[in-house]
Design a protein around this motif. Sequence first.
Motif, short mmCIF file in Angstrom:
data_model
loop_
_atom_site.label_atom_id
_atom_site.label_comp_id
_atom_site.label_asym_id
_atom_site.label_seq_id
_atom_site.Cartn_x
_atom_site.Cartn_y
_atom_site.Cartn_z
N ALA A 22 0.96 -1.40 0.17
CA ALA A 22 -0.06 -0.14 0.09
C ALA A 22 1.10 1.19 0.07
O ALA A 22 0.68 2.33 -0.63
CB ALA A 22 -0.70 0.16 1.13
N ILE A 23 2.07 1.28 0.81
CA ILE A 23 2.93 2.24 0.84
C ILE A 23 3.90 2.26 -0.61
O ILE A 23 4.18 3.40 -1.18
CB ILE A 23 3.92 2.16 1.94
N ALA A 24 4.57 1.25 -0.92
CA ALA A 24 5.38 1.08 -1.91
C ALA A 24 4.94 1.32 -3.39
O ALA A 24 5.79 1.67 -4.34
CB ALA A 24 6.20 -0.38 -1.95
N CYS A 25 3.68 0.93 -3.49
CA CYS A 25 2.97 1.35 -4.75
C CYS A 25 2.83 2.61 -5.28
O CYS A 25 2.53 3.06 -6.47
CB CYS A 25 1.59 0.62 -4.86
N ARG A 26 3.12 3.59 -4.13
CA ARG A 26 2.80 4.88 -4.52
C ARG A 26 4.07 5.62 -5.68
O ARG A 26 3.75 6.36 -6.28
CB ARG A 26 2.90 5.77 -3.31
N LYS A 27 5.34 4.97 -5.55
CA LYS A 27 6.17 5.04 -6.40
C LYS A 27 6.67 3.90 -7.16
O LYS A 27 6.95 2.84 -6.41
CB LYS A 27 7.33 5.96 -5.82
N PRO A 28 6.98 3.86 -8.45
CA PRO A 28 7.82 2.62 -9.07
C PRO A 28 9.03 2.31 -8.44
O PRO A 28 9.27 1.22 -8.41
CB PRO A 28 7.63 3.20 -10.51
N GLU A 29 9.90 3.27 -8.11
CA GLU A 29 11.25 3.22 -7.39
C GLU A 29 10.84 2.20 -6.05
O GLU A 29 11.69 1.44 -5.93
CB GLU A 29 11.92 4.31 -7.35
N SER A 30 10.19 2.74 -5.25
CA SER A 30 9.72 2.08 -4.11
C SER A 30 8.89 0.61 -4.29
O SER A 30 9.45 -0.17 -3.59
CB SER A 30 8.72 2.95 -3.24
N LEU A 31 8.40 0.48 -5.28
CA LEU A 31 7.84 -0.87 -5.44
C LEU A 31 8.95 -1.89 -5.87
O LEU A 31 9.25 -2.96 -5.43
CB LEU A 31 6.59 -0.73 -6.57
N GLU A 32 9.96 -1.33 -6.67
CA GLU A 32 10.95 -2.25 -7.18
C GLU A 32 11.88 -2.40 -5.84
O GLU A 32 12.32 -3.68 -5.54
CB GLU A 32 11.89 -1.56 -8.16
N LYS A 33 12.00 -1.74 -5.00
CA LYS A 33 12.87 -2.12 -3.88
C LYS A 33 12.20 -3.01 -2.81
O LYS A 33 12.87 -4.07 -2.43
CB LYS A 33 12.94 -0.78 -3.03
N LEU A 34 10.77 -3.02 -2.98
CA LEU A 34 10.11 -3.97 -2.16
C LEU A 34 10.12 -5.33 -2.77
O LEU A 34 10.47 -6.58 -2.36
CB LEU A 34 8.66 -3.70 -1.90
N TYR A 35 10.05 -5.49 -4.09
CA TYR A 35 10.06 -6.56 -4.89
C TYR A 35 11.47 -7.16 -4.54
O TYR A 35 11.74 -8.48 -4.71
CB TYR A 35 10.00 -6.28 -6.48
N VAL A 36 12.44 -6.33 -4.83
CA VAL A 36 13.92 -7.00 -4.62
C VAL A 36 14.11 -7.33 -3.41
O VAL A 36 14.52 -8.79 -3.11
CB VAL A 36 14.85 -5.84 -5.04
#
Length: 328
Positions: free
Chosen positions: A310-324
């Motif tokens: 819910a937080i990470a999806c606000r920015k593509p870069e944050s989403l990638e960090k969570l994915y990694v």
Amino acid sequence: MLDESHHERELGGQLLASVSRSFYLTLKALPRELREPISLAYLLARTADTIADTAAVPAEVRLRCLNEYEALVQGADSSGHDLAATIQSSFVSLQADEAERQLMLRFADGLSWLGTMKGAPLKAIREVLHHIIRGQILDIQRFPGDGQVRALANAEELDEYTWLVAGCVGEFWTEMCAVEKPESLDAGVSLAQMKAWGADFGKGLQLINVLRDIGEDMRDGRCYLPGGLQGEVALKTAWAHWLGICRQRLRSGLSYVQHVADGKLRYATSLPLLLGIKTVARMQAASWEQVQQGIKISRLDVAMILAEAAIACRKPESLEKLYVRLGG
């Protein structure tokens, strides 16, 4: 709209939640414009899947039922009474899972819901169901359940299977976004590219099922990994190879989610990706004995991923960090 709302309320709530398990989290999070056609397509696909997977029913009966079901989905001029009677007499009582028993009991209701669809959503639902049912028919033909263990012949067969039952869903999902909520996709990326990423994303998610269920499938006479019947070393090697392919496919899924412009849709689309890469990491860290027993992530893991997404999806870069991080 009254009929559509009625059907969605009756079938898209508790019944859909009971048969879709974790994917219901994604369906529930979808924007309103997309929730009904995608939920309906999923319910129809699960109905076909239950028909295909009821192994106690002879293969020839399941194949006939799937072909009849496909004809009804495509709008055949038939009431479906014969198929409904067969499902009632031959399938309902064999469902050990209560949710799937209810799904079989309400078989005709799903088709009634489909009858309320029109235009592009109806066309797209029919097209994706055609591919999914084709994949299920091929699955029964390749693995007839006659006591003999069989494997897919080559990588092309596995790629075809994963596209038919899941990759095409990524394309359908993208088409629905383009039709029902066009502003939800990044205008700087072509629809063709989004569909290609979506197809890889779906194939990656299906590979997770193949790899996670390797032990159960082998016990049931199915080996989806080419070369997997040439001894345990060969099976482990094939499993590790396809786990790598799975990671590549999910990376395409990350690209897909990062180019979804609508925040609510990005969150909904990210959930299967993040749950999937966490499952891949668990499989990679597991022993072979654990793999054969089946790998699942815990409810606590799911809850944490929902909150972090819910937080990470606000920015593509944050989403990638969570994915990694989840992918280990």
